[in-house]
Design a protein around this motif. Structure first.
Motif, PDB file in Angstrom:
ATOM      1  N   TYR A   1       0.821  -1.213   0.000  1.00  0.00           N
ATOM      2  CA  TYR A   1       0.000   0.000   0.000  1.00  0.00           C
ATOM      3  C   TYR A   1       0.860   1.271   0.000  1.00  0.00           C
ATOM      4  N   THR A   2       1.978   1.251   0.710  1.00  0.00           N
ATOM      5  CA  THR A   2       2.847   2.427   0.730  1.00  0.00           C
ATOM      6  C   THR A   2       3.374   2.709  -0.674  1.00  0.00           C
TER       7      THR A   2
ATOM      8  N   GLY B   1       0.573   3.871  -2.973  1.00  0.00           N
ATOM      9  CA  GLY B   1       0.279   5.283  -2.716  1.00  0.00           C
ATOM     10  C   GLY B   1       1.300   6.191  -3.376  1.00  0.00           C
TER      11      GLY B   1
ATOM     12  N   GLU C   1      -0.962   6.336   1.694  1.00  0.00           N
ATOM     13  CA  GLU C   1      -1.082   4.889   1.874  1.00  0.00           C
ATOM     14  C   GLU C   1      -2.518   4.516   2.244  1.00  0.00           C
ATOM     15  N   HIS C   2      -3.109   5.252   3.160  1.00  0.00           N
ATOM     16  CA  HIS C   2      -4.471   4.974   3.613  1.00  0.00           C
ATOM     17  C   HIS C   2      -5.475   5.077   2.464  1.00  0.00           C
TER      18      HIS C   2
ATOM     19  N   ALA D   1      -4.851   4.834  -0.809  1.00  0.00           N
ATOM     20  CA  ALA D   1      -4.583   3.749  -1.765  1.00  0.00           C
ATOM     21  C   ALA D   1      -5.183   2.439  -1.262  1.00  0.00           C
ATOM     22  N   ARG D   2      -4.997   2.137   0.014  1.00  0.00           N
ATOM     23  CA  ARG D   2      -5.543   0.909   0.602  1.00  0.00           C
ATOM     24  C   ARG D   2      -7.069   0.908   0.493  1.00  0.00           C
ATOM     25  N   ARG D   3      -7.707   1.992   0.889  1.00  0.00           N
ATOM     26  CA  ARG D   3      -9.163   2.081   0.887  1.00  0.00           C
ATOM     27  C   ARG D   3      -9.719   1.922  -0.537  1.00  0.00           C
TER      28      ARG D   3
ATOM     29  N   LEU E   1      -8.260   0.505  -3.227  1.00  0.00           N
ATOM     30  CA  LEU E   1      -8.045  -0.840  -3.755  1.00  0.00           C
ATOM     31  C   LEU E   1      -8.997  -1.831  -3.097  1.00  0.00           C
ATOM     32  N   GLN E   2      -9.175  -1.727  -1.789  1.00  0.00           N
ATOM     33  CA  GLN E   2     -10.094  -2.639  -1.106  1.00  0.00           C
ATOM     34  C   GLN E   2     -11.525  -2.467  -1.617  1.00  0.00           C
TER      35      GLN E   2
END
Length: 168
Positions: free
Chosen positions: A26-27, A30, A37-38, A40-42, A44-45
């Motif tokens: 995720y880092t 991002g 990072e947060h 990008a994670r959200r 993609l999920q």
């Protein structure tokens, strides 16, 4: 500001951030997309959760003993199409199964252990799917390219040719 379903962001930015680096965390995702990072994670999920993207692992099928690829064009009555397609897609020989428009409304790609496996596979199709009618078949003994990679004669990736993601 919290993102909503109508927030303007493109899934292509997230997916394009991976490029050839499929093990990117995720880092890294991002950083590659200009997001935190947060975020990008959200994002993609969300794509995974809604079924907009899924992941696959590819193999050099000739090295796995799967020397023959057969492309079937079949006809299935519309009332049976969804069930037939979903059941076919779960068979171990089936690499891809999609419904398409036209009189041959099901396209199925299978990997088999040689030309002599075609007959038994088609018998299995006839037994399990009595409404499926094979209209055409193409046997491919070698595929020079798959999913953005040039392949050698043994099915191993030799060079990447990036795929352009479709744009809305």
């Amino acid at each position: 500001m919290a993102e909503t379903a109508t927030s303007s962001w493109s899934p292509f930015v997230v997916l394009g951030g991976y490029g050839v680096r499929v093990r990117l965390g995720y880092t890294g995702l991002g950083a590659a997309t200009g997001m935190s990072e947060h975020t990008a994670r959200r994002r993609l999920q969300r794509l995974i959760h809604h079924g907009d993207v899924n992941f696959r692992c590819d193999i050099a099928h000739p090295l796995a003993g799967l020397s023959t690829m057969v492309i079937y064009r079949a006809a299935v009555p519309h009332a049976h199409l969804e069930h037939t397609g979903n059941t076919l897609a779960r068979m171990e020989q089936v690499r891809m199964c999609v419904s398409v428009s036209g009189p041959h409304n099901l396209l199925v790609i299978v990997w088999l252990h040689g030309l002599n496996a075609i007959g038994p596979f088609e018998m299995l199709l006839a037994e399990r799917f009595p409404t499926l009618e094979v209209k055409d078949r193409t046997v491919a003994l070698h595929s020079p390219k798959r999913m953005g990679w040039l392949l050698d004669t043994r099915g191993r990736a030799t060079r990447r040719i990036p795929l352009d993601l479709p744009r809305p």
